[in-house]
Design an enzyme around this catalytic site. Structure first.
Site, PDB file in Angstrom:
ATOM      1  N   GLY A  46       0.829  -1.201   0.000  1.00 29.98           N
ATOM      2  CA  GLY A  46       0.000   0.000   0.000  1.00 29.98           C
ATOM      3  C   GLY A  46       0.860   1.246   0.000  1.00 29.98           C
ATOM      4  O   GLY A  46       2.044   1.206   0.347  1.00 29.98           O
ATOM      5  N   GLN A  51       3.104   9.878   1.304  1.00 29.39           N
ATOM      6  CA  GLN A  51       4.413   9.231   1.136  1.00 29.39           C
ATOM      7  C   GLN A  51       5.107   9.644  -0.162  1.00 29.39           C
ATOM      8  O   GLN A  51       6.294   9.363  -0.326  1.00 29.39           O
ATOM      9  CB  GLN A  51       4.273   7.709   1.181  1.00 29.39           C
ATOM     10  N   CYS A  88       6.986  -0.436   6.549  1.00 28.40           N
ATOM     11  CA  CYS A  88       6.505   0.747   5.842  1.00 28.40           C
ATOM     12  C   CYS A  88       7.570   1.191   4.852  1.00 28.40           C
ATOM     13  O   CYS A  88       8.763   1.200   5.181  1.00 28.40           O
ATOM     14  CB  CYS A  88       6.226   1.857   6.845  1.00 28.40           C
ATOM     15  N   LEU A  89       7.136   1.588   3.672  1.00 28.21           N
ATOM     16  CA  LEU A  89       8.085   2.041   2.646  1.00 28.21           C
ATOM     17  C   LEU A  89       8.807   3.318   3.077  1.00 28.21           C
ATOM     18  O   LEU A  89       9.873   3.626   2.550  1.00 28.21           O
ATOM     19  CB  LEU A  89       7.339   2.273   1.331  1.00 28.21           C
ATOM     20  N   HIS A 130      -3.073   0.717   8.487  1.00 29.19           N
ATOM     21  CA  HIS A 130      -1.734   1.294   8.339  1.00 29.19           C
ATOM     22  C   HIS A 130      -1.778   2.519   7.411  1.00 29.19           C
ATOM     23  O   HIS A 130      -1.243   3.587   7.739  1.00 29.19           O
ATOM     24  CB  HIS A 130      -0.787   0.223   7.784  1.00 29.19           C
ATOM     25  N   GLU A 131      -2.434   2.359   6.265  1.00 30.91           N
ATOM     26  CA  GLU A 131      -2.457   3.460   5.285  1.00 30.91           C
ATOM     27  C   GLU A 131      -3.301   4.626   5.789  1.00 30.91           C
ATOM     28  O   GLU A 131      -2.942   5.790   5.569  1.00 30.91           O
ATOM     29  CB  GLU A 131      -2.958   2.963   3.933  1.00 30.91           C
ATOM     30  N   HIS A 134      -1.471   6.918   8.013  1.00 28.60           N
ATOM     31  CA  HIS A 134      -0.618   7.880   7.300  1.00 28.60           C
ATOM     32  C   HIS A 134      -1.344   9.200   7.038  1.00 28.60           C
ATOM     33  O   HIS A 134      -0.724  10.264   7.017  1.00 28.60           O
ATOM     34  CB  HIS A 134      -0.168   7.310   5.946  1.00 28.60           C
TER      35      HIS A 134
END
Ligand code: CO
Length: 152
Positions: A46, A51, A88-89, A130-131, A134
């Site tokens: 995701g 991000q 996480c990226l 999670h997303e 953000h």
């Protein structure tokens, strides 16, 4: 389409709130297309617009056989509780164990401004939580009960 740079932890933009999308226009579609190309390249589950440095409530999720574009998400209900490993990226070098609800019921808009809803469970639900975090400046490491190495 273009691959965009992923903002890494330490950049203050990741701590800001994202604003709801008001115009479901070509600029939004370009953002979504770029996010997909970026996520495909790094093979994540995701990605949130913040991000790539854009403070809009825009998320894409690529989980197993489902690809979803989620705009202005609103959590309607959650249930249960479970622990699992998340990365996480935007967080390089470690993952963590995070408590999340087991299920989510979510309302959102697609790229054309059509209202949609979805029910997700388990790790699929976890990706949504999670997303969505953000969008409110929250990273998994704020919530993790234990850090694990990147390989676990
Ligand atoms: Co993340």
């Amino acid at each position: 389409m273009a691959i965009r740079n992923i903002v890494k932890m330490g950049d203050s933009v990741l701590r800001k709130n994202s604003k709801p999308v008001e115009n479901f226009d070509e600029k939004l579609w370009q953002l979504l297309d770029d996010m997909k190309q970026t996520l495909d390249k790094i093979q994540g589950l995701g990605l949130s617009a913040v991000q790539v440095g854009v403070l809009k409530q825009v998320i894409i999720i690529d989980y197993e056989d489902q690809f979803l574009e989620i705009i202005n998400p609103k959590i309607l209900a959650t249930s249960g509780s479970c622990y699992d490993n998340e990365g996480c990226l935007s967080v390089v070098g470690f993952r963590g164990i995070v408590e999340r609800p087991e299920t989510i019921d979510l309302e959102y808009f697609d790229r054309f401004g059509n209202k949609k809803s979805i029910h997700a469970e388990g790790y699929f639900a976890r990706v949504f939580f999670h997303e969505i975090d953000h969008l409110y400046g929250v990273l998994f490491c704020d919530k993790m009960i234990r850090r694990v190495s990147g390989d676990e």
